[in-house]
Motif scaffolding. Structure first.
Motif, PDB file in Angstrom:
ATOM      1  N   PHE A  27       0.842  -1.201  -0.151  1.00  0.00           N
ATOM      2  CA  PHE A  27      -0.362   0.091  -0.123  1.00  0.00           C
ATOM      3  C   PHE A  27       0.894   1.286   0.328  1.00  0.00           C
ATOM      4  N   PHE A  28       0.641   2.180  -1.137  1.00  0.00           N
ATOM      5  CA  PHE A  28       1.023   3.278  -1.285  1.00  0.00           C
ATOM      6  C   PHE A  28       0.743   4.477  -0.597  1.00  0.00           C
ATOM      7  N   PHE A  29       1.059   5.543  -0.425  1.00  0.00           N
ATOM      8  CA  PHE A  29       0.092   6.803   0.075  1.00  0.00           C
ATOM      9  C   PHE A  29       0.708   8.037   0.141  1.00  0.00           C
ATOM     10  N   ALA A  62      -1.823   4.192  -4.822  1.00  0.00           N
ATOM     11  CA  ALA A  62      -1.454   2.754  -4.988  1.00  0.00           C
ATOM     12  C   ALA A  62      -1.480   1.792  -4.076  1.00  0.00           C
ATOM     13  N   ARG A  63      -2.744   0.883  -4.781  1.00  0.00           N
ATOM     14  CA  ARG A  63      -2.133  -1.068  -3.801  1.00  0.00           C
ATOM     15  C   ARG A  63      -1.797  -2.657  -5.091  1.00  0.00           C
ATOM     16  N   PHE A  64      -0.862  -2.281  -4.562  1.00  0.00           N
ATOM     17  CA  PHE A  64      -0.148  -4.083  -5.554  1.00  0.00           C
ATOM     18  C   PHE A  64      -0.461  -5.029  -4.751  1.00  0.00           C
ATOM     19  N   TYR A  65      -1.488  -5.551  -5.574  1.00  0.00           N
ATOM     20  CA  TYR A  65      -1.446  -7.374  -4.727  1.00  0.00           C
ATOM     21  C   TYR A  65      -0.429  -8.487  -5.902  1.00  0.00           C
ATOM     22  N   GLY A  66      -0.157  -9.337  -5.106  1.00  0.00           N
ATOM     23  CA  GLY A  66       0.615 -10.023  -6.015  1.00  0.00           C
ATOM     24  C   GLY A  66       1.331 -10.993  -4.868  1.00  0.00           C
ATOM     25  N   THR A  67       1.898 -11.942  -5.365  1.00  0.00           N
ATOM     26  CA  THR A  67       3.098 -13.053  -4.492  1.00  0.00           C
ATOM     27  C   THR A  67       4.598 -13.616  -4.308  1.00  0.00           C
ATOM     28  N   ALA A  68       4.873 -13.628  -3.046  1.00  0.00           N
ATOM     29  CA  ALA A  68       6.071 -13.071  -2.516  1.00  0.00           C
ATOM     30  C   ALA A  68       6.812 -14.563  -3.346  1.00  0.00           C
ATOM     31  N   SER A  69       7.829 -14.586  -3.153  1.00  0.00           N
ATOM     32  CA  SER A  69       9.165 -15.401  -3.174  1.00  0.00           C
ATOM     33  C   SER A  69      10.155 -14.999  -2.880  1.00  0.00           C
ATOM     34  N   VAL A  70      11.124 -15.975  -2.144  1.00  0.00           N
ATOM     35  CA  VAL A  70      12.066 -15.398  -1.036  1.00  0.00           C
ATOM     36  C   VAL A  70      13.314 -15.680  -1.582  1.00  0.00           C
ATOM     37  N   HIS A  71      14.582 -14.673  -1.731  1.00  0.00           N
ATOM     38  CA  HIS A  71      15.622 -15.079  -2.242  1.00  0.00           C
ATOM     39  C   HIS A  71      16.758 -15.408  -0.456  1.00  0.00           C
ATOM     40  N   LYS A  72      17.233 -16.158  -0.563  1.00  0.00           N
ATOM     41  CA  LYS A  72      18.151 -15.871   0.512  1.00  0.00           C
ATOM     42  C   LYS A  72      19.568 -15.583   0.291  1.00  0.00           C
ATOM     43  N   SER A  73      20.299 -15.730  -0.681  1.00  0.00           N
ATOM     44  CA  SER A  73      20.853 -15.926  -1.892  1.00  0.00           C
ATOM     45  C   SER A  73      20.664 -15.671  -4.041  1.00  0.00           C
TER      46      SER A  73
END
Length: 142
Positions: free
Chosen positions: A71-73, A87-98
């Motif tokens: 959420f951006f305001f 602005a609202r952005f809806y999505g799916t996360a992916s994790v990156h540890k390296s």
């Protein structure tokens, strides 16, 4: 397909510290977890990145496949986002540890966030944006 209009990129990238983006996830008990993230950046036309260095429930909730809302305001952004500067952005996360995504997110990270994680113990999360909309739920366009 670009989901994040280019006109919005500088707003998200420059949000910290006065208009820090809020990140929303859902906790196991069904309640929303909303937290500010100064590390929020537009990674490319389809992804928003964050650097996770927290120790709280939001950090624990973000795993591969987690649904995330950004959420951006900023009322001062009404020329770009005329419906309330939101602005609202809806999505799916992916994790990156390296790896390359981890390195790119760290490289682009703003200095205050790097200073808050001097030993680089955090990790990167990419949010693949499926929907970008204004306050009324209308699709954001360039």
């Amino acid at each position: 397909m670009t989901m994040i209009p280019k006109k919005v990129w500088p707003l998200v990238d420059g949000a910290f510290p006065h208009h820090t983006c809020l990140i929303g996830t859902v906790l196991g008990n069904g309640f929303a977890q909303i937290t500010p993230r100064g590390s929020t950046q537009v990674h490319d036309g389809e992804h928003i990145s964050i650097w996770e260095r927290g120790r709280g429930s939001t950090t624990g909730a973000i795993t591969d496949g987690t649904n995330v809302t950004v959420f951006f305001f900023d009322l001062g952004a009404k020329d770009v986002l005329p419906i309330g500067g939101i602005a609202r952005f809806y999505g799916t996360a992916s994790v990156h540890k390296s790896g390359p995504v981890y390195d790119k997110v760290w490289e682009r990270l703003i200095e205050p966030e790097k200073k808050a994680d001097p030993e680089k113990k955090g990790w990167a999360a990419l949010i693949k944006v499926d929907r970008a909309e204004d306050l009324l739920g209308q699709k954001l366009t360039d």
